[in-house]
Design a protein around this motif. Sequence first.
Motif, PDB file in Angstrom:
ATOM      1  N   GLY A   1     -61.701  94.064 -30.506  1.00 31.69           N
ATOM      2  CA  GLY A   1     -60.798  93.350 -29.613  1.00 31.69           C
ATOM      3  C   GLY A   1     -61.021  93.868 -28.201  1.00 31.69           C
ATOM      4  N   ARG A   2     -59.945  94.245 -27.559  1.00 29.64           N
ATOM      5  CA  ARG A   2     -60.044  94.757 -26.185  1.00 29.64           C
ATOM      6  C   ARG A   2     -60.056  96.269 -26.107  1.00 29.64           C
ATOM      7  NH1 ARG A   2     -55.950  90.828 -22.859  1.00 29.64           N
ATOM      8  NH2 ARG A   2     -57.121  88.912 -23.216  1.00 29.64           N
ATOM      9  N   MET A   3     -60.012  96.936 -27.246  1.00 30.43           N
ATOM     10  CA  MET A   3     -59.901  98.402 -27.212  1.00 30.43           C
ATOM     11  C   MET A   3     -61.173  99.084 -27.704  1.00 30.43           C
ATOM     12  SD  MET A   3     -57.475  99.262 -30.434  1.00 30.43           S
ATOM     13  CE  MET A   3     -57.875  98.690 -32.056  1.00 30.43           C
ATOM     14  N   ARG A   4     -61.369 100.298 -27.218  1.00 28.14           N
ATOM     15  CA  ARG A   4     -62.437 101.152 -27.741  1.00 28.14           C
ATOM     16  C   ARG A   4     -62.018 101.556 -29.146  1.00 28.14           C
ATOM     17  NH1 ARG A   4     -67.178 101.491 -26.369  1.00 28.14           N
ATOM     18  NH2 ARG A   4     -67.310 103.620 -27.060  1.00 28.14           N
ATOM     19  N   ALA A   5     -62.962 101.556 -30.069  1.00 31.35           N
ATOM     20  CA  ALA A   5     -62.627 101.863 -31.457  1.00 31.35           C
ATOM     21  C   ALA A   5     -63.773 102.589 -32.144  1.00 31.35           C
ATOM     22  CB  ALA A   5     -62.303 100.579 -32.223  1.00 31.35           C
ATOM     23  N   THR A   6     -63.419 103.326 -33.179  1.00 30.08           N
ATOM     24  CA  THR A   6     -64.381 103.972 -34.063  1.00 30.08           C
ATOM     25  C   THR A   6     -64.161 103.393 -35.443  1.00 30.08           C
ATOM     26  OG1 THR A   6     -64.391 106.002 -32.760  1.00 30.08           O
ATOM     27  CG2 THR A   6     -65.147 106.168 -35.043  1.00 30.08           C
ATOM     28  N   THR A   7     -65.228 102.928 -36.050  1.00 31.28           N
ATOM     29  CA  THR A   7     -65.183 102.358 -37.382  1.00 31.28           C
ATOM     30  C   THR A   7     -65.945 103.267 -38.333  1.00 31.28           C
ATOM     31  OG1 THR A   7     -65.081 100.108 -36.536  1.00 31.28           O
ATOM     32  CG2 THR A   7     -65.806 100.364 -38.801  1.00 31.28           C
ATOM     33  N   TRP A   8     -65.351 103.541 -39.486  1.00 30.63           N
ATOM     34  CA  TRP A   8     -66.013 104.287 -40.555  1.00 30.63           C
ATOM     35  C   TRP A   8     -66.295 103.345 -41.706  1.00 30.63           C
ATOM     36  CZ3 TRP A   8     -68.123 108.914 -40.599  1.00 30.63           C
ATOM     37  CH2 TRP A   8     -67.695 109.879 -39.658  1.00 30.63           C
ATOM     38  N   VAL A   9     -67.532 103.362 -42.188  1.00 33.61           N
ATOM     39  CA  VAL A   9     -67.902 102.656 -43.409  1.00 33.61           C
ATOM     40  C   VAL A   9     -68.527 103.713 -44.318  1.00 33.61           C
ATOM     41  CG1 VAL A   9     -69.360 100.882 -44.464  1.00 33.61           C
ATOM     42  CG2 VAL A   9     -68.341 100.486 -42.199  1.00 33.61           C
ATOM     43  N   VAL A  10     -67.949 103.887 -45.494  1.00 35.47           N
ATOM     44  CA  VAL A  10     -68.505 104.805 -46.490  1.00 35.47           C
ATOM     45  C   VAL A  10     -68.819 103.980 -47.726  1.00 35.47           C
ATOM     46  CG1 VAL A  10     -68.043 106.789 -47.973  1.00 35.47           C
ATOM     47  CG2 VAL A  10     -67.287 106.823 -45.594  1.00 35.47           C
ATOM     48  N   GLN A  11     -70.088 103.974 -48.091  1.00 32.03           N
ATOM     49  CA  GLN A  11     -70.514 103.242 -49.271  1.00 32.03           C
ATOM     50  C   GLN A  11     -70.879 104.217 -50.377  1.00 32.03           C
ATOM     51  OE1 GLN A  11     -73.497 100.517 -47.810  1.00 32.03           O
ATOM     52  NE2 GLN A  11     -71.930  99.089 -47.116  1.00 32.03           N
TER      53      GLN A  11
ATOM     54  N   ALA B   1     -63.877 111.029 -33.923  1.00 33.16           N
ATOM     55  CA  ALA B   1     -64.235 110.760 -35.311  1.00 33.16           C
ATOM     56  C   ALA B   1     -63.012 110.773 -36.232  1.00 33.16           C
ATOM     57  CB  ALA B   1     -65.268 111.777 -35.786  1.00 33.16           C
ATOM     58  N   LEU B   2     -62.045 111.661 -36.001  1.00 28.95           N
ATOM     59  CA  LEU B   2     -60.825 111.778 -36.806  1.00 28.95           C
ATOM     60  C   LEU B   2     -61.119 111.824 -38.314  1.00 28.95           C
ATOM     61  CD1 LEU B   2     -58.357 109.407 -34.903  1.00 28.95           C
ATOM     62  CD2 LEU B   2     -58.730 111.857 -34.570  1.00 28.95           C
ATOM     63  N   ILE B   3     -62.061 112.655 -38.693  1.00 34.00           N
ATOM     64  CA  ILE B   3     -62.528 112.718 -40.083  1.00 34.00           C
ATOM     65  C   ILE B   3     -61.420 113.130 -41.037  1.00 34.00           C
ATOM     66  CG2 ILE B   3     -64.138 113.892 -41.639  1.00 34.00           C
ATOM     67  CD1 ILE B   3     -65.970 114.112 -39.073  1.00 34.00           C
ATOM     68  N   ARG B   4     -60.767 114.227 -40.745  1.00 34.43           N
ATOM     69  CA  ARG B   4     -59.712 114.736 -41.634  1.00 34.43           C
ATOM     70  C   ARG B   4     -58.590 113.709 -41.820  1.00 34.43           C
ATOM     71  NH1 ARG B   4     -59.134 120.800 -42.339  1.00 34.43           N
ATOM     72  NH2 ARG B   4     -60.869 120.965 -40.919  1.00 34.43           N
ATOM     73  N   ALA B   5     -58.172 113.106 -40.725  1.00 30.84           N
ATOM     74  CA  ALA B   5     -57.097 112.105 -40.789  1.00 30.84           C
ATOM     75  C   ALA B   5     -57.542 110.879 -41.588  1.00 30.84           C
ATOM     76  CB  ALA B   5     -56.683 111.698 -39.381  1.00 30.84           C
ATOM     77  N   THR B   6     -58.787 110.476 -41.413  1.00 29.75           N
ATOM     78  CA  THR B   6     -59.299 109.303 -42.125  1.00 29.75           C
ATOM     79  C   THR B   6     -59.360 109.561 -43.625  1.00 29.75           C
ATOM     80  OG1 THR B   6     -60.560 108.609 -40.176  1.00 29.75           O
ATOM     81  CG2 THR B   6     -61.254 107.705 -42.302  1.00 29.75           C
ATOM     82  N   VAL B   7     -59.903 110.699 -44.023  1.00 26.14           N
ATOM     83  CA  VAL B   7     -59.961 111.028 -45.455  1.00 26.14           C
ATOM     84  C   VAL B   7     -58.544 111.159 -46.010  1.00 26.14           C
ATOM     85  CG1 VAL B   7     -60.721 112.737 -47.170  1.00 26.14           C
ATOM     86  CG2 VAL B   7     -62.254 112.073 -45.320  1.00 26.14           C
ATOM     87  N   GLY B   8     -57.642 111.745 -45.233  1.00 28.19           N
ATOM     88  CA  GLY B   8     -56.244 111.856 -45.663  1.00 28.19           C
ATOM     89  C   GLY B   8     -55.616 110.500 -45.917  1.00 28.19           C
ATOM     90  N   ARG B   9     -55.859 109.528 -45.023  1.00 25.70           N
ATOM     91  CA  ARG B   9     -55.316 108.172 -45.218  1.00 25.70           C
ATOM     92  C   ARG B   9     -55.909 107.538 -46.471  1.00 25.70           C
ATOM     93  NH1 ARG B   9     -56.315 107.150 -39.484  1.00 25.70           N
ATOM     94  NH2 ARG B   9     -57.986 105.815 -40.192  1.00 25.70           N
ATOM     95  N   TRP B  10     -57.211 107.714 -46.662  1.00 30.36           N
ATOM     96  CA  TRP B  10     -57.835 107.152 -47.866  1.00 30.36           C
ATOM     97  C   TRP B  10     -57.242 107.764 -49.129  1.00 30.36           C
ATOM     98  CZ3 TRP B  10     -63.406 107.765 -45.612  1.00 30.36           C
ATOM     99  CH2 TRP B  10     -63.732 106.637 -44.844  1.00 30.36           C
ATOM    100  N   MET B  11     -56.994 109.071 -49.107  1.00 28.54           N
ATOM    101  CA  MET B  11     -56.474 109.735 -50.305  1.00 28.54           C
ATOM    102  C   MET B  11     -55.021 109.338 -50.589  1.00 28.54           C
ATOM    103  SD  MET B  11     -59.000 111.192 -51.637  1.00 28.54           S
ATOM    104  CE  MET B  11     -58.228 112.201 -52.879  1.00 28.54           C
TER     105      MET B  11
END
Length: 150
Positions: free
Chosen positions: A137-147, A100-110
């Motif tokens: 593409g060819r890789m496993r991925a996790t996508t976050w969408v926050v509305q 999930a990488l929640i902390r890293a994702t919120v950090g990038r957004w901030m």
Amino acid sequence: MKARLCPLLALLVLAVPALPAPAHAHPSAAEQLMVKHINNARSAYGVPPLRRSESLTRSSHRFGRYLLRVDRFGHASAIRASRRFRRLGEVLAYHRGDNALIRATVGRWMRSPGHRSAILSPRFRYVGAGKVRGRFGRMRATTWVVQLGR
């Protein structure tokens, strides 16, 4: 006649809980944690917390699934969510792998001015977070969408 109705009513009452719940009506633990981290960021800047919206959660999931299905990453020209919201915003992220990488994702957004302004906007009062795993593409991925909505 009563004897026949009672078993039928009992059968109907027992059958109702067996019906499937709407897709993603309840956020996963990771999605709840994402909302918590977003609200922590808002709190650090004196912005009121967002309330979770089931319709925004469903909409976030739908858009996340769409992005992986069409192998595309980017915002649509319009956010498709409930018409009860007068104003809508959205932040997106994706990364390789299933974590999930929640902390890293919120950090990038901030650290991103556009994402940061959406997250910290006091105009938004509601939030829905969708985490979708699949292939990008060819890789496993996790996508976050926050509305975000008002």
